[in-house]
Enzyme design. Structure first.
Site, PDB file in Angstrom:
ATOM      1  N   LYS A  53       0.842  -1.201   0.000  1.00  0.00           N
ATOM      2  CA  LYS A  53       0.000   0.000   0.000  1.00  0.00           C
ATOM      3  C   LYS A  53       0.882   1.257   0.000  1.00  0.00           C
ATOM      4  O   LYS A  53       0.614   2.213  -0.738  1.00  0.00           O
ATOM      5  CB  LYS A  53      -0.924  -0.009   1.230  1.00  0.00           C
ATOM      6  CG  LYS A  53      -2.055  -1.031   1.094  1.00  0.00           C
ATOM      7  CD  LYS A  53      -2.728  -1.363   2.406  1.00  0.00           C
ATOM      8  CE  LYS A  53      -3.697  -2.532   2.217  1.00  0.00           C
ATOM      9  NZ  LYS A  53      -4.235  -3.069   3.468  1.00  0.00           N
ATOM     10  N   GLN A  97      -4.370  -2.071   9.850  1.00  0.00           N
ATOM     11  CA  GLN A  97      -4.215  -3.353   9.172  1.00  0.00           C
ATOM     12  C   GLN A  97      -4.799  -4.470  10.044  1.00  0.00           C
ATOM     13  O   GLN A  97      -4.427  -4.626  11.201  1.00  0.00           O
ATOM     14  CB  GLN A  97      -2.724  -3.619   8.878  1.00  0.00           C
ATOM     15  CG  GLN A  97      -2.482  -4.881   8.079  1.00  0.00           C
ATOM     16  CD  GLN A  97      -3.125  -4.841   6.685  1.00  0.00           C
ATOM     17  OE1 GLN A  97      -3.034  -3.850   5.969  1.00  0.00           O
ATOM     18  NE2 GLN A  97      -3.799  -5.926   6.306  1.00  0.00           N
ATOM     19  N   ASP A 120     -11.039   2.659   4.738  1.00  0.00           N
ATOM     20  CA  ASP A 120     -11.482   1.270   4.563  1.00  0.00           C
ATOM     21  C   ASP A 120     -13.006   1.167   4.569  1.00  0.00           C
ATOM     22  O   ASP A 120     -13.555   0.120   4.212  1.00  0.00           O
ATOM     23  CB  ASP A 120     -10.917   0.386   5.691  1.00  0.00           C
ATOM     24  CG  ASP A 120      -9.616  -0.304   5.283  1.00  0.00           C
ATOM     25  OD1 ASP A 120      -9.413  -0.517   4.070  1.00  0.00           O
ATOM     26  OD2 ASP A 120      -8.817  -0.633   6.186  1.00  0.00           O
TER      27      ASP A 120
END
Ligand code: NAD
Length: 306
Positions: A53, A97, A120
Site C-alpha cells: 500500500k 491493518q 477502509d
C-alpha cells in the site's frame, strides 16, 4: 486472453491512472493526499500488505506513513495513536491493518477512527451511510468490484445477484452496493440451505466465502457473471493437480514458488459456463488497493474542501 475473463489488473491500472491525475490536480492547490497505516505486531502477510500500500501511494504521488506498534501494545496505546492521526490535519486516510492481535478489541479501535478519514469504510457511520444509499467511504473490495462491473459494461439493474459470504468487509457491503444498483440481491452464508439451488438463480454471482473452490459448475447458471473474491494459497501439489489439471504454467509456478493462488470458484470447471469470470490471481485482488487509493484521494478532497 479469453475475452470472457475479467482482467482486474487492467481495471486497477485505469483506476490508478485516474487517481494519479486527481493527485496532480490537488497538488496544484498544495494538497498532497496522505494515507497512514497502523500495523500492530509482526504478521508477515500484514507487513507485505502494508508495504505494498505504501509503495502504491508513492507511485501515485501520495504521501504515506506506517506506524508500527509491538504485538503486545495495549488497547490504550493503539487508540492513542488513532486519536493522534485523527487530530493531524496532514493525514487524510487511516488504515488499521487487520487482523489485530487477539488481545485487542478491533471494533473499539475501528470505531475510534474519524469517519472522514476511514478509507477502509468500516466505521459504523460509513456503514450506515452505505445502507441508506448515500455512501461516503465504501469498503475497497466491493467498491472495486462495482467499478469493474461498471467499466466492463455488465448490466446490473433488474438482474438477480447472489453474494456468498456475509462478512462486514466484503459480503454485506457488496450486497448493499448491488441493491443500490437495482439488482435483486440474495445474501448466502454458512447456514444457507441448498446453496447450489440459490446460486444457480444468479445472473451475477459473487463468491466471498473464504472456502477454496466451494463454487463448482453445479452452482452456476449458464451465462452468469462470476466474481471470485476468495484468495487461497495452495501448497499441496495434489490439490493443484486436482483444481488445475493440465495447466502447465500454473504447475511451473508451483514448482518454482512452492505455492499458487486460487479462489472460492473452481475456475477450470466453472469458466466454460460463465459469460464473464474473474481469475485468481489477477481478478478482484488488484482492485482493492486501487480503490484504497481512490478513497484516500476522495477523503482528502472532501475534508480539505476541494
Ligand atoms: P470471512 O471469513 O469474514 O467471511 C466468510 C463468509 O462466508 C461468512 O459470512 C460465512 O458465513 C460465509 N461462508 C463460509 N463458509 C460458507 C459455506 N460453506 N457456504 C456459504 N457461505 C459460507 O471472510 P472475508 O473477510 O469476507 O473474506 C472472504 C474471502 O475473500 C477470503 O478468502 C479472503 O481472503 C478474500 N478476500 C479477498 C480480498 C481481495 O482483495 N480480493 C479482500 C478481502 C477478502
Amino acid at each position: 486472453m479469453d475475452d470472457r475473463i475479467l482482467d482486474g489488473k487492467k481495471v486497477a491500472a485505469a483506476i490508478r491512472g485516474e487517481v494519479a491525475g486527481r493527485v496532480a490536480e490537488l497538488g496544484k492547490r498544495g494538497v498532497v493526499p496522505r494515507l497512514d497505516a497502523v500495523l500492530v505486531g509482526d504478521d508477515p502477510a500484514s507487513r507485505v500488505y502494508v508495504g505494498s500500500k505504501a509503495r502504491t501511494c508513492a507511485k501515485l504521488g501520495m504521501a504515506s506513513e506506517t506506524h508500527h506498534l509491538s504485538g503486545d501494545a495495549p488497547q490504550e496505546e493503539v487508540e492513542a495513536l488513532v486519536d493522534r492521526l485523527n487530530a493531524d490535519p496532514e493525514v487524510d486516510g487511516i488504515l488499521v491493518q487487520l487482523p489485530l492481535p487477539d488481545h485487542l478489541d478491533t471494533h473499539a479501535v475501528l470505531d475510534r477512527i474519524d469517519p472522514a478519514k476511514d478509507v477502509d469504510g468500516f466505521h459504523p457511520v460509513n456503514t450506515g451511510l452505505l445502507q441508506q444509499g448515500r455512501p461516503a467511504l465504501v469498503p475497497c473490495t466491493p467498491a472495486g468490484i462495482m467499478e469493474m462491473l461498471r467499466r466492463e459494461g455488465i448490466p446490473i439493474e433488474g438482474r438477480r445477484a447472489v453474494v456468498v459470504g456475509r462478512s462486514d468487509i466484503v459480503g454485506k457491503p457488496m450486497a448493499m452496493l448491488l441493491l443500490h444498483a437495482h439488482a435483486t440481491v440474495t445474501l448466502c452464508h454458512s447456514r444457507t440451505r441448498d446453496l447450489a439451488g440459490v446460486t444457480r438463480e444468479a445472473d451475477i454471482l459473487v463468491a466471498a466465502a473464504g472456502r477454496l473452490a466451494i463454487i463448482g459448475p453445479e452452482h452456476v447458471k449458464e451465462g452468469a457473471v462470476v466474481i471470485d473474491v476468495g484468495i487461497h494459497r495452495i501448497t499441496d501439489r495434489s490439490e493443484v493437480e486436482r483444481l488445475f489439471p493440465g495447466d502447465a504454467a500454473r504447475m511451473e509456478r508451483f514448482e518454482s514458488k512452492g505455492s499458487v493462488l486460487a479462489g472460492d470458484v473452481d475456475f477450470v470447471r466453472v469458466a466454460p459456463l460463465a459469460s464473464r469470470i474473474t481469475p485468481v490471481p489477477g481478478g478482484v485482488g488488484p482492485l482493492t488497493i486501487a480503490m484504497l487509493m481512490a478513497n484516500t484521494v476522495r477523503a482528502a478532497a472532501a475534508r480539505r474542501g476541494h
